[in-house]
Design a protein around this motif. Structure first.
Motif, mmCIF file in Angstrom:
data_model
loop_
_atom_site.group_PDB
_atom_site.id
_atom_site.type_symbol
_atom_site.label_atom_id
_atom_site.label_comp_id
_atom_site.label_asym_id
_atom_site.label_seq_id
_atom_site.Cartn_x
_atom_site.Cartn_y
_atom_site.Cartn_z
ATOM 1 N N ARG A 1 0.821 -1.201 0.000
ATOM 2 C CA ARG A 1 0.000 0.000 0.000
ATOM 3 C C ARG A 1 0.859 1.257 0.000
ATOM 4 N NH1 ARG A 1 -4.603 -0.783 3.368
ATOM 5 N NH2 ARG A 1 -5.360 -1.233 1.286
ATOM 6 N N LYS B 1 7.260 0.236 1.933
ATOM 7 C CA LYS B 1 7.096 -0.834 2.924
ATOM 8 C C LYS B 1 5.911 -1.700 2.533
ATOM 9 C CE LYS B 1 4.590 2.525 5.736
ATOM 10 N NZ LYS B 1 4.633 3.489 6.817
ATOM 11 N N CYS B 2 5.926 -2.958 3.004
ATOM 12 C CA CYS B 2 4.794 -3.834 2.675
ATOM 13 C C CYS B 2 4.527 -4.822 3.799
ATOM 14 C CB CYS B 2 5.049 -4.575 1.365
ATOM 15 S SG CYS B 2 6.327 -5.827 1.482
ATOM 16 N N LEU B 3 3.313 -5.370 3.753
ATOM 17 C CA LEU B 3 2.912 -6.428 4.676
ATOM 18 C C LEU B 3 3.103 -7.764 3.989
ATOM 19 C CD1 LEU B 3 -0.687 -5.706 6.074
ATOM 20 C CD2 LEU B 3 1.449 -5.761 7.330
ATOM 21 N N LEU C 1 7.065 -6.185 6.623
ATOM 22 C CA LEU C 1 6.405 -6.468 7.892
ATOM 23 C C LEU C 1 5.742 -7.847 7.796
ATOM 24 C CD1 LEU C 1 4.229 -3.536 9.151
ATOM 25 C CD2 LEU C 1 4.173 -5.783 10.171
ATOM 26 N N ARG D 1 10.233 -6.519 9.983
ATOM 27 C CA ARG D 1 9.421 -6.400 11.194
ATOM 28 C C ARG D 1 8.542 -7.628 11.278
ATOM 29 N NH1 ARG D 1 6.200 -0.830 11.373
ATOM 30 N NH2 ARG D 1 6.691 -0.338 9.215
ATOM 31 N N TYR E 1 3.793 1.703 20.571
ATOM 32 C CA TYR E 1 3.986 2.249 19.225
ATOM 33 C C TYR E 1 2.684 2.894 18.735
ATOM 34 C CZ TYR E 1 5.098 1.969 14.144
ATOM 35 O OH TYR E 1 5.300 2.238 12.804
ATOM 36 N N TYR E 2 1.675 2.093 18.491
ATOM 37 C CA TYR E 2 0.386 2.625 18.047
ATOM 38 C C TYR E 2 -0.734 2.201 18.977
ATOM 39 C CZ TYR E 2 1.964 3.741 13.209
ATOM 40 O OH TYR E 2 2.564 4.267 12.098
ATOM 41 N N TYR F 1 -4.699 1.882 17.912
ATOM 42 C CA TYR F 1 -5.621 2.035 16.785
ATOM 43 C C TYR F 1 -7.059 2.197 17.254
ATOM 44 C CZ TYR F 1 -2.091 -0.175 13.778
ATOM 45 O OH TYR F 1 -0.958 -0.489 13.088
ATOM 46 N N ASP G 1 -6.731 3.823 10.898
ATOM 47 C CA ASP G 1 -6.327 3.307 9.593
ATOM 48 C C ASP G 1 -7.504 3.625 8.674
ATOM 49 O OD1 ASP G 1 -4.726 2.181 7.719
ATOM 50 O OD2 ASP G 1 -4.400 0.289 8.794
ATOM 51 N N LYS H 1 -2.705 4.761 7.399
ATOM 52 C CA LYS H 1 -2.738 5.104 8.815
ATOM 53 C C LYS H 1 -2.620 6.608 8.992
ATOM 54 C CE LYS H 1 -0.786 0.779 10.348
ATOM 55 N NZ LYS H 1 -0.502 0.196 9.025
#
Ligand SMILES: *Cc1c(COP(=O)(O)O)cnc(C)c1O
Ligand code: SF4
Length: 369
Positions: free
Chosen positions: A104, A108-110, A159, A190, A284-285, A287, A327, A334
């Motif tokens: 996205r 970086k990617c998942l 990630l 990650r 960190y976050y 949500y 998100d 995000k």
């Protein structure tokens, strides 16, 4: 149900001295066993688990103290999950998939490595995929994902997520990390895993896993973001698991979700985030829940979330304060919930500007909380 019979049921399922694999095997998954142990009507639980599978491992179950408490709410199926409000894929992830990779943001990617978890959270964002044996991630999807990253030189940060990647065997995880780490343009990895919270035994008992992280993290940094939502989840076992990872050279972060009846008050959030620092985990976050079908009953007013997190400023160490994010529905990314991003806010919705300048709306929960 009266609390003494619940207590008896909890102590009936013993988790101590058991291997983590056995804890997974002995998880509560069937409507009948869940209904019996929690004294809920079996027909209701049956209806829910048919749509959204359940898994509650004996360790996580043992953290419940009373009916509908913050641990119960996270793992026991609830008839409210059958509400039609929400979307199957609110972040529109399926639209930006390349094999098992969700791409996205440019750099970086998942990487969705597994659709299994040590315990299934009733509020999960990926409810559409997790726990469903028919939706297992295939070898082909993994291969396609790796090839996609190889051919996209702008991706610096991968990630590894799921489901839960720590539900893979150590051998499989090792092979996967090996492949990703050797891609030259990938500079950090990650891992996103709830296992330190829901099944810390997986980490404590597996020295090979710890050694693997130790060896890999000499080559490239591997960060692990875990997911604790309540101070009572921070147990001696969780601490041991996090210390083991930290000792293996893995910096730890936490992503929690602001959930009604779980952590939607100042004292709980403060205690959670301060306690995380004592087990070497940096918040960190936090949500706001995604607009996932079957999770409306967990949602919290936007102003309330802001009030809770903003109040922490100055009242605790800055290190304990996570970034509050939405998100953005539809996959706009995000977006930190800070005043500069908020164009308007009322009883129905908050209208915000995403990181790329696009405008989106995030609805308030229907019920006033
Ligand atoms: C959350 C997410 C990331 C990582 O975002 P950070 O803000 O860098 O933590 C990457 N890709 C996708 C698709 C995500 O949803
Ligand atoms: S551990 Fe994460 S992916 Fe798994 S059910 Fe919970 S929230 Fe979803």
């Amino acid at each position: 149900m009266d609390s003494s019979s619940l207590q008896q049921n909890i102590t009936k399922i013993d988790y101590k001295e058991k291997s983590w694999k056995r804890l997974v095997k002995e998880s509560l998954t069937k409507a009948e066993e869940i209904a019996e142990l929690t004294n809920q009507p079996v027909e209701l639980i049956e209806k829910v688990v048919k749509v959204f599978p359940a898994r509650i491992n004996p360790y996580y179950f043992s953290l419940i103290e009373s009916e509908n408490d913050p641990i119960w709410r996270q793992c026991i199926p609830d008839i409210k999950e059958l509400s039609p409000i929400g979307f199957v894929d609110p972040l529109n992830e399926e639209a930006c998939k390349h094999g098992c990779v969700v791409h996205r943001y440019p750099t970086k990617c998942l990487f969705l490595a597994s659709n299994q978890c040590a315990s299934y959270c009733r509020f999960c964002t990926r409810k559409r995929r997790v726990g469903d044996l028919k939706k297992k991630i295939t070898k082909e999807e993994i291969k396609e994902g790796i090839d996609y990253i190889k051919s996209n030189k702008q991706i610096k940060d991968v990630l590894i997520s799921g489901g839960d990647p720590l539900m893979l065997s150590t051998q499989k995880l090792k092979k996967l990390i090996e492949k990703l780490i050797e891609i030259e343009h990938v500079s950090i990895l990650r891992v996103g895993s709830r296992v330190p919270c829901t099944l810390p035994q997986r980490i404590i008992q597996d020295k090979r896993l710890q050694r693997m992280f130790e060896e890999f993290s000499q080559i490239k940094p591997i960060y692990l973001n875990t997911h604790f939502n309540h101070p009572r989840e921070i147990t001696e076992e969780a601490k041991k698991a996090c210390f083991a990872l930290a000792n293996a050279g893995i910096p730890l972060g936490n992503q929690s979700v602001l959930l009604k009846g779980v952590n939607d008050d100042y004292n709980t959030m403060l205690e959670l985030n301060e306690k995380l620092l004592t087990i070497k985990v940096k918040p960190y976050y936090v949500y706001f829940p995604d607009l996932v079908i079957g999770t409306e009953h967990f949602r919290v007013r936007v102003e309330k979330g802001m009030e809770i997190i903003n109040k922490m400023r100055g009242r605790t160490t800055g290190f304990a304060i996570p970034t509050l994010v939405i998100d953005a529905p539809g996959g706009l990314g995000k977006t930190p919930v800070i005043k500069d991003n908020i164009l308007s806010i009322n009883d129905k919705e908050v209208v915000m500007r995403s990181y790329s300048g696009k405008i989106f709306s995030y609805p308030q929960p229907l019920e006033v909380s």
